[in-house]
Write a protein that holds these residues in place. Structure first.
Motif, PDB file in Angstrom:
ATOM      1  N   THR A   7       0.821  -1.205   0.000  1.00  0.00           N
ATOM      2  CA  THR A   7       0.000   0.000   0.000  1.00  0.00           C
ATOM      3  C   THR A   7       0.855   1.254   0.000  1.00  0.00           C
ATOM      4  N   ASP A   8       0.430   2.244  -0.779  1.00  0.00           N
ATOM      5  CA  ASP A   8       1.071   3.562  -0.769  1.00  0.00           C
ATOM      6  C   ASP A   8       0.508   4.438   0.338  1.00  0.00           C
ATOM      7  N   GLN A  42       9.212   2.302   4.498  1.00  0.00           N
ATOM      8  CA  GLN A  42      10.314   1.348   4.384  1.00  0.00           C
ATOM      9  C   GLN A  42      11.305   1.720   3.272  1.00  0.00           C
ATOM     10  N   PHE A  43      10.982   2.782   2.489  1.00  0.00           N
ATOM     11  CA  PHE A  43      11.780   3.117   1.322  1.00  0.00           C
ATOM     12  C   PHE A  43      12.045   4.622   1.267  1.00  0.00           C
ATOM     13  N   ARG A  44      12.935   4.988   0.365  1.00  0.00           N
ATOM     14  CA  ARG A  44      13.140   6.415   0.088  1.00  0.00           C
ATOM     15  C   ARG A  44      11.853   6.980  -0.508  1.00  0.00           C
ATOM     16  N   SER A  45      11.457   8.170  -0.075  1.00  0.00           N
ATOM     17  CA  SER A  45      10.195   8.717  -0.551  1.00  0.00           C
ATOM     18  C   SER A  45      10.270  10.233  -0.644  1.00  0.00           C
ATOM     19  N   ARG A  55       3.396  10.447   1.283  1.00  0.00           N
ATOM     20  CA  ARG A  55       4.745  10.180   0.804  1.00  0.00           C
ATOM     21  C   ARG A  55       4.693   9.198  -0.370  1.00  0.00           C
ATOM     22  N   LEU A  56       5.403   9.516  -1.427  1.00  0.00           N
ATOM     23  CA  LEU A  56       5.495   8.650  -2.593  1.00  0.00           C
ATOM     24  C   LEU A  56       6.818   7.898  -2.524  1.00  0.00           C
ATOM     25  N   ALA A  57       6.748   6.593  -2.408  1.00  0.00           N
ATOM     26  CA  ALA A  57       7.948   5.767  -2.234  1.00  0.00           C
ATOM     27  C   ALA A  57       8.473   5.309  -3.587  1.00  0.00           C
ATOM     28  N   GLU A  81      -3.082   2.754  -6.051  1.00  0.00           N
ATOM     29  CA  GLU A  81      -2.563   2.846  -7.414  1.00  0.00           C
ATOM     30  C   GLU A  81      -1.276   3.660  -7.508  1.00  0.00           C
ATOM     31  N   GLY A  82      -0.562   3.823  -6.383  1.00  0.00           N
ATOM     32  CA  GLY A  82       0.644   4.643  -6.349  1.00  0.00           C
ATOM     33  C   GLY A  82       1.888   3.897  -6.782  1.00  0.00           C
TER      34      GLY A  82
END
Length: 229
Positions: A7-8, A42-45, A55-57, A81-82
């Motif tokens: 999930t985004d 959990q990621f760069r965003s 936040r968009l990862a 849908e991100g």
């Protein structure tokens, strides 16, 4: 059962999608299922344009897929849908893994509000994202019909419920209501442009209007509707 949820939208975001998924994850775990949540923190965003709370990862499909494989997931669900779910979708497609999706948000209309473009501009992306899934989870009949009209026919009803631990007729009314003219009319949710809260506040019904929530449109609505609470 082992279920990988990608999930985004996840904590610390506060919105209906996060609330729904958080509740579902809690219930599934209570029922004995194992849930892996793969989410943006959990990621760069980067912050989403005009919506910094989201936040968009950015990561690779192989990175997401490695988590799913190591978890040995029996099922994969892509909730949004991100960009994070796009990478999960790519991995599933490349590795012949089936997955389900959900249509939580009227994305074409939401993006149209923010870009001033027609919703029709965004529907090809929505069709592309969902058409490869085994099933698209939807919560209402109107959304089911809308997706069918967009040639997305593999929709399945995903019912909602009420948390009776938090909501019920025995709950006391907030003390602020004692001072308000009746009837009290209530909106609860994010205070943002796509919610069309103006339609609620512009109605000429007698009584008091109460808005509970926060979001990027709060200050503008407070200034425009000083008599609302």
């Amino acid at each position: 059962m082992k279920i990988a949820l990608v999930t985004d939208a996840w904590h610390p975001q506060v919105n209906g999608v996060v609330r729904t998924l958080d509740t579902v994850v809690g219930l599934l775990r209570d029922w004995g299922h194992e849930i892996l949540v793969i989410s943006p923190e959990q990621f760069r965003s980067i912050p989403a344009p005009s919506y910094p709370e989201i936040r968009l990862a950015f990561t690779r499909a192989s990175t997401v897929g490695r988590q799913i494989e190591q978890f040995e997931a029996d099922a994969v669900h892509l909730a949004t849908e991100g960009p994070l779910c796009v990478q999960a979708r790519r991995w599933c497609r490349n590795n012949s893994r089936s997955f389900t999706t959900a249509y939580h948000t009227q994305f074409p209309e939401y993006l149209a509000k923010r870009t001033k473009l027609s919703p029709r501009v965004f529907w090809p992306y929505i069709r592309w994202f969902h058409q490869a899934s085994e099933a698209i989870m939807v919560s209402t009949e109107s959304v089911r019909n809308q997706l069918r009209s967009e040639k997305l026919s593999h929709v399945h009803h995903w019912s909602r419920g009420v948390d009776l631990g938090n909501f019920g007729p025995a709950a006391p009314s907030p003390t602020i209501y004692e001072e308000l003219e009746r009837p009290v009319q209530l909106y609860v949710g994010r205070v943002s442009v796509e919610k069309n809260i103006e339609a609620f506040l512009d109605s000429n019904q007698p009584g008091s209007k109460v808005v509970v929530g926060d979001g990027p449109a709060l200050a503008a609505l407070q200034a425009r509707y000083p008599h609302a609470h």
